[in-house]
Scaffold this active site. Structure first.
Site, PDB file in Angstrom:
ATOM      1  N   HIS A  69     107.944 -79.127   4.103  1.00 43.76           N
ATOM      2  CA  HIS A  69     106.522 -78.811   4.265  1.00 43.76           C
ATOM      3  C   HIS A  69     105.801 -78.734   2.920  1.00 43.76           C
ATOM      4  O   HIS A  69     104.723 -78.124   2.830  1.00 43.76           O
ATOM      5  CB  HIS A  69     106.354 -77.484   5.014  1.00 43.76           C
ATOM      6  N   HIS A 181     115.976 -73.804   5.295  1.00 39.98           N
ATOM      7  CA  HIS A 181     115.255 -74.576   6.308  1.00 39.98           C
ATOM      8  C   HIS A 181     115.447 -74.082   7.731  1.00 39.98           C
ATOM      9  O   HIS A 181     114.491 -74.075   8.495  1.00 39.98           O
ATOM     10  CB  HIS A 181     115.589 -76.073   6.258  1.00 39.98           C
TER      11      HIS A 181
END
Length: 279
Positions: A69, A181
């Protein structure tokens, strides 16, 4: 050297936990180098803003890493060109802004190489992470314990096997390989045969009364009906600050000890006994 690696900060709840807990543990545990993954630190829970980055640095982080991201917030594209302590995945295509590896000074003046990489299984297309990591380690790991005092790899990845492969690939050449993650702390923290500390996933710094840091209603609806009805929103309850504590051998740069860190929020608390035990 004492290293603290803190997992994915999610939204304002995660930032509040960083501001509340990180300065205290750095002082209490005499942490030399603190790494925080901030790729979800924006108030929405996706991407990073300059405000979020500055709060993490102000709390005592020596470096902020990113992940898939990285570019969710447009301002990150300019921010990463201006601040050397913000690191994006090394295996983005050539020409991506910022750097995927950097040598930074620890609080005690020692030098630490930080590498951030994205896995490829079930993730967006990227260049080969193993090749890019190997290029950095081939140059730098011969200096580990000499002019480079620690090497830390943040392997941001979905697949457990790929993260474990990264640990073995770097074993003996890095001080710590930590997976990020998936936002759920794993129990396999260990020192590998070659002396590298490893954990498959350090977990998130966020509200665990959630679905991976998001308010549960919308993702649950999508799982059960397949129909989106709104946006994902970061959960706002009390966060647990999750990560690992690692102590390295000054002579070799390899790991001596590793322990989980879980402070605040809903999860069972965990602190490194080798730094917190009373004499």
């Amino acid at each position: 050297m004492r290293i603290l690696f803190i997992g994915d900060v999610v939204g304002n709840s995660g930032l509040d936990a960083i501001l509340t807990h990180l300065p205290k543990v750095i002082a209490d545990w005499k942490v030399d180098f603190a790494l925080v993954n901030g790729e979800n630190a924006a108030s929405t829970g996706f991407g990073i803003t300059e405000e979020a980055y500055e709060k993490i640095i102000t709390a005592g982080a020596d470096v902020v890493t990113l992940g898939n991201h990285s570019w969710n917030r447009k301002e990150a594209l300019g921010l990463i060109e201006r601040v050397p302590r913000l690191i994006r995945p090394i295996n983005y295509i050539d020409g991506a802004p910022g750097n995927g590896a950097a040598v930074l000074n620890a609080k005690n003046g020692k030098r630490v190489l930080v590498i951030n990489a994205l896995g490829r299984l079930f993730m967006e297309p990227t260049e080969d992470p193993f090749g890019r990591i190997d290029r950095e380690l081939t140059t730098t790991s011969p200096m580990l314990g000499d002019t480079i005092h620690a090497i830390i790899v943040d392997f941001h990845c979905e697949a457990t096997g790929e993260k474990q492969a990264a640990g073995r690939f770097c074993d003996g050449r890095a001080s710590l390989v930590a997976g990020t993650h998936t936002h759920t702390p794993s129990a396999d923290y260990q020192i590998l045969r070659g002396g590298t500390a490893f954990i498959t996933d350090v977990g998130m710094t966020g509200d665990y009364d959630s679905l991976v840091g998001m308010q549960a209603d919308e993702p649950l609806r999508r799982f059960t009906t397949g129909i989106p009805a709104g946006r994902f929103e970061a959960a706002t309850g009390p966060a647990t600050m999750c990560g690992v504590a690692v102590e390295t051998n000054d002579a070799t740069g390899l790991a001596l000890r590793i322990a989980p860190v879980r402070i605040g929020g809903r999860l069972e608390q965990a602190r490194p006994s080798f730094w917190t035990a009373k004499p």
